[in-house]
Design a protein around this motif. Structure first.
Motif, mmCIF file in Angstrom:
data_model
loop_
_atom_site.group_PDB
_atom_site.id
_atom_site.type_symbol
_atom_site.label_atom_id
_atom_site.label_comp_id
_atom_site.label_asym_id
_atom_site.label_seq_id
_atom_site.Cartn_x
_atom_site.Cartn_y
_atom_site.Cartn_z
ATOM 1 N N GLY A 59 -29.271 -62.040 -79.160
ATOM 2 C CA GLY A 59 -29.100 -60.678 -78.639
ATOM 3 C C GLY A 59 -27.816 -59.998 -79.085
ATOM 4 N N ALA A 60 -27.380 -60.283 -80.305
ATOM 5 C CA ALA A 60 -26.140 -59.658 -80.799
ATOM 6 C C ALA A 60 -26.400 -58.197 -81.168
ATOM 7 N N ASP A 61 -25.367 -57.377 -81.095
ATOM 8 C CA ASP A 61 -25.542 -55.959 -81.410
ATOM 9 C C ASP A 61 -25.538 -55.729 -82.930
ATOM 10 N N LEU A 62 -25.809 -54.460 -83.299
ATOM 11 C CA LEU A 62 -25.944 -54.147 -84.732
ATOM 12 C C LEU A 62 -24.638 -54.373 -85.489
ATOM 13 N N LEU A 63 -23.503 -54.089 -84.858
ATOM 14 C CA LEU A 63 -22.239 -54.286 -85.565
ATOM 15 C C LEU A 63 -22.052 -55.760 -85.937
ATOM 16 N N SER A 64 -22.444 -56.659 -85.047
ATOM 17 C CA SER A 64 -22.335 -58.095 -85.365
ATOM 18 C C SER A 64 -23.251 -58.458 -86.533
ATOM 19 N N GLN A 65 -24.457 -57.875 -86.544
ATOM 20 C CA GLN A 65 -25.385 -58.153 -87.661
ATOM 21 C C GLN A 65 -24.781 -57.665 -88.978
ATOM 22 N N VAL A 66 -24.195 -56.469 -88.931
ATOM 23 C CA VAL A 66 -23.570 -55.885 -90.129
ATOM 24 C C VAL A 66 -22.427 -56.778 -90.623
ATOM 25 N N ILE A 67 -21.620 -57.248 -89.696
ATOM 26 C CA ILE A 67 -20.489 -58.111 -90.069
ATOM 27 C C ILE A 67 -21.003 -59.410 -90.697
ATOM 28 N N ALA A 68 -22.046 -59.982 -90.095
ATOM 29 C CA ALA A 68 -22.604 -61.232 -90.640
ATOM 30 C C ALA A 68 -23.112 -61.010 -92.064
ATOM 31 N N VAL A 69 -23.838 -59.900 -92.275
ATOM 32 C CA VAL A 69 -24.384 -59.631 -93.609
ATOM 33 C C VAL A 69 -23.251 -59.404 -94.611
ATOM 34 N N GLU A 70 -22.222 -58.640 -94.220
ATOM 35 C CA GLU A 70 -21.061 -58.419 -95.106
ATOM 36 C C GLU A 70 -20.478 -59.753 -95.574
ATOM 37 N N GLU A 71 -20.247 -60.639 -94.611
ATOM 38 C CA GLU A 71 -19.543 -61.889 -94.944
ATOM 39 C C GLU A 71 -20.410 -62.844 -95.766
ATOM 40 N N VAL A 72 -21.705 -62.910 -95.450
ATOM 41 C CA VAL A 72 -22.592 -63.780 -96.239
ATOM 42 C C VAL A 72 -22.729 -63.205 -97.655
ATOM 43 N N ALA A 73 -22.875 -61.878 -97.765
ATOM 44 C CA ALA A 73 -23.051 -61.245 -99.081
ATOM 45 C C ALA A 73 -21.814 -61.413 -99.958
ATOM 46 N N ALA A 74 -20.636 -61.480 -99.344
ATOM 47 C CA ALA A 74 -19.411 -61.663 -100.139
ATOM 48 C C ALA A 74 -19.431 -63.012 -100.864
ATOM 49 N N ALA A 75 -20.179 -63.973 -100.284
ATOM 50 C CA ALA A 75 -20.280 -65.294 -100.916
ATOM 51 C C ALA A 75 -21.530 -65.401 -101.781
ATOM 52 N N CYS A 76 -22.656 -64.916 -101.274
ATOM 53 C CA CYS A 76 -23.933 -65.027 -102.003
ATOM 54 C C CYS A 76 -24.859 -63.907 -101.533
ATOM 55 N N ALA A 77 -25.032 -62.906 -102.369
ATOM 56 C CA ALA A 77 -25.828 -61.729 -101.985
ATOM 57 C C ALA A 77 -27.281 -62.093 -101.718
ATOM 58 N N ARG A 234 -31.198 -49.744 -93.404
ATOM 59 C CA ARG A 234 -30.264 -49.142 -94.377
ATOM 60 C C ARG A 234 -28.820 -49.535 -94.071
ATOM 61 N N ALA A 235 -28.493 -49.648 -92.802
ATOM 62 C CA ALA A 235 -27.140 -50.107 -92.447
ATOM 63 C C ALA A 235 -26.921 -51.534 -92.956
ATOM 64 N N LEU A 236 -27.966 -52.352 -92.881
ATOM 65 C CA LEU A 236 -27.817 -53.746 -93.326
ATOM 66 C C LEU A 236 -27.701 -53.843 -94.848
ATOM 67 N N ILE A 237 -28.425 -52.966 -95.562
ATOM 68 C CA ILE A 237 -28.282 -52.957 -97.030
ATOM 69 C C ILE A 237 -26.889 -52.434 -97.413
ATOM 70 N N ALA A 238 -26.411 -51.428 -96.685
ATOM 71 C CA ALA A 238 -25.048 -50.936 -96.935
ATOM 72 C C ALA A 238 -24.048 -52.080 -96.731
ATOM 73 N N ALA A 239 -24.250 -52.860 -95.682
ATOM 74 C CA ALA A 239 -23.361 -53.996 -95.402
ATOM 75 C C ALA A 239 -23.428 -55.027 -96.519
ATOM 76 N N GLN A 240 -24.625 -55.220 -97.036
ATOM 77 C CA GLN A 240 -24.771 -56.174 -98.143
ATOM 78 C C GLN A 240 -23.978 -55.702 -99.365
ATOM 79 N N ALA A 241 -24.103 -54.415 -99.705
ATOM 80 C CA ALA A 241 -23.367 -53.862 -100.853
ATOM 81 C C ALA A 241 -21.864 -54.007 -100.640
ATOM 82 N N LEU A 242 -21.440 -53.670 -99.427
ATOM 83 C CA LEU A 242 -20.013 -53.744 -99.103
ATOM 84 C C LEU A 242 -19.492 -55.186 -99.221
ATOM 85 N N GLY A 243 -20.285 -56.126 -98.739
ATOM 86 C CA GLY A 243 -19.892 -57.539 -98.820
ATOM 87 C C GLY A 243 -19.722 -57.982 -100.271
ATOM 88 N N ILE A 244 -20.671 -57.559 -101.119
ATOM 89 C CA ILE A 244 -20.571 -57.940 -102.542
ATOM 90 C C ILE A 244 -19.287 -57.345 -103.126
#
Ligand SMILES: Cc1cc2nc3c(=O)[nH]c(=O)nc-3n(C[C@H](O)[C@H](O)[C@H](O)COP(=O)(O)OP(=O)(O)OC[C@H]3O[C@@H](n4cnc5c(N)ncnc54)[C@H](O)[C@@H]3O)c2cc1C
Length: 376
Positions: A59-77, A234-244
């Motif tokens: 039950g995490a909020d969207l900001l937590s999901q965005v942060i998780a995607v950013e950090e995982v994408a920084a290592a492996c998109a 779209r927020a999650l894809i933005a987070a992925q781009a940002l993480g990369i």
């Protein structure tokens, strides 16, 4: 950002550095599923982030999901893509599905035992979804689906496929198809420029019969349901781009401190310091806009739609620029696969294309500008 989010970011960053980054080059090179990353994400309960605790999530909020995607994408998109596509594939069921359908689909996805995919694109349909040809026809208590979906991320690995199909002249429904249903098959593995660890195939539906309970709510409202999920996806894809972008930036900063030319570290050259400063501004401004869009989505503010389009546009365009400059800062070594920046530059390109191309994002923003929906 409060310490709770900062602690969460730090914990995902550690996980990504220890368990995901070491395998990213091999996953890309062999174009194989990121097994090690998926095992690590499951062990940390990250696949369940967006789901209610009753459905096996946290039950995490969207900001937590965005942060998780950013950090995982920084290592492996690719690993980040597997994770976020699972969430997109189940999103309409979570938002609109019956309790029975939610209980059937979500718990295994939340636990990371099963994957999910969402299937909109077709061979002749990309940006303009109104042309969808895949049909769903009622037959007694069942639905029968026919058509072909293209470029489907997580296929054929996923267990569940959320399929947008035509149910009338102007009506569409979302149907949950299981990989073991008779009549579903998969095309060959796509050979891609980037995101090579994320599986992508066609999904072919030939008289694919599914029970009536597997339609998401009203079979005439699927287009509206999918549109309703686009802010989040779209927020999650933005987070992925940002993480990369962040991953490439960190690599470039480290490299310019180590590498010496003309008797000093590259980091001492003013021309390069200017590039690094511009890259930092591109990342931080994109992150600020993304987190602002997340706050509007969470608050249910109508300005969220254009704000998230701006964030997707800015994060992906800036990430393309940052990864290109990160490679430049590595000189010739940046062009060699021993260094991660060339993979990151290849991976990031698709973030300008999928989940609505950046041309489509501009159309959304302009529409809301003229509707008076954009001003703060
Ligand atoms: C690796 C990968 C993974 C993907 N994953 C998924 C998935 O999981 N599920 C899914 O359903 N789809 C997926 N897609 C498909 C993706 O979302 C589409 O490729 C994207 O929406 C663009 O559609 P298209 O490729 O048909 O391009 P088109 O729609 O044919 O566009 C071609 C060009 O024309 C431009 N254009 C189109 N219309 C306009 C207009 N009105 N004004 C100005 N310019 C316009 C576009 O911006 C683009 O530059 C994936 C694609 C890839 C490559």
């Amino acid at each position: 950002m409060n310490t709770e989010y900062e602690d969460f970011r730090a914990s995902v960053r550690r996980l990504a550095a220890d368990k995901i980054a070491p395998h990213a080059a091999d996953v890309d090179d062999k174009e194989r599923f990121p097994e090690e990353a998926w095992a690590a994400l499951r062990a940390a309960d990250l696949p369940g982030l967006p789901y209610d605790e009753k459905l096996g999530g946290s039950g995490a909020d969207l900001l937590s999901q965005v942060i998780a995607v950013e950090e995982v994408a920084a290592a492996c998109a690719s690993s980040a893509l597997v994770l976020l596509v699972n969430w997109a594939g189940t999103s309409t069921v979570v938002s609109h599905g019956s309790d029975e359908l939610r209980a059937e689909v979500v718990p295994r996805v939340a636990g990371g035992e099963a994957g999910a995919a969402w299937c909109m694109t077709e061979p002749t349909v990309g940006s303009d979804l109104s042309g969808i040809r895949t049909t769903a026809t009622r037959d007694g208590g069942d639905w029968v689906l026919n058509g072909q979906k293209r470029f489907i991320s997580n296929a054929p690995w996923a267990e569940w496929y959320a399929v947008l199909a035509r149910t009338g002249e102007k009506d569409f429904g979302v149907f949950m198809v299981h990989k073991d249903d008779a009549g579903i098959s998969f095309g060959p593995h796509e050979k891609k420029m980037g995101m090579r660890g994320s599986p992508t195939t066609d999904v072919v539906l030939a008289d694919c019969r599914i029970p009536g309970r597997r339609v998401v709510a009203d079979p005439t409202q699927g287009y509206r349901y999918i549109n309703g999920e686009l802010n989040v996806s779209r927020a999650l894809i933005a987070a992925q781009a940002l993480g990369i972008a962040q991953g490439a930036f960190d690599a470039a900063v480290a490299y310019t401190c180590d590498r010496r030319q003309f008797g000093q570290a590259l980091s001492r050259f003013q021309l390069l310091r200017g590039m690094v400063a511009d890259m930092a501004v591109k990342i931080e401004s994109a992150r600020a806009l993304l987190h602002d869009a997340v706050a509007l989505i969470t608050a249910g503010d109508p300005r969220a739609r254009s704000r998230v389009s701006m964030a997707k546009l800015l994060c992906s365009d800036n990430a393309m620029s940052v990864t290109t400059d990160a490679l430049q800062l590595h000189g010739g070594y940046g062009f060699i696969r021993d260094y991660p920046v060339e993979r990151m530059m290849r991976d990031v390109k698709i973030t300008q294309i999928y989940e609505g191309t950046n041309q489509i994002q501009r159309l959304v923003i302009a529409k809301d500008v003229y509707a008076g929906q954009v001003r703060s």
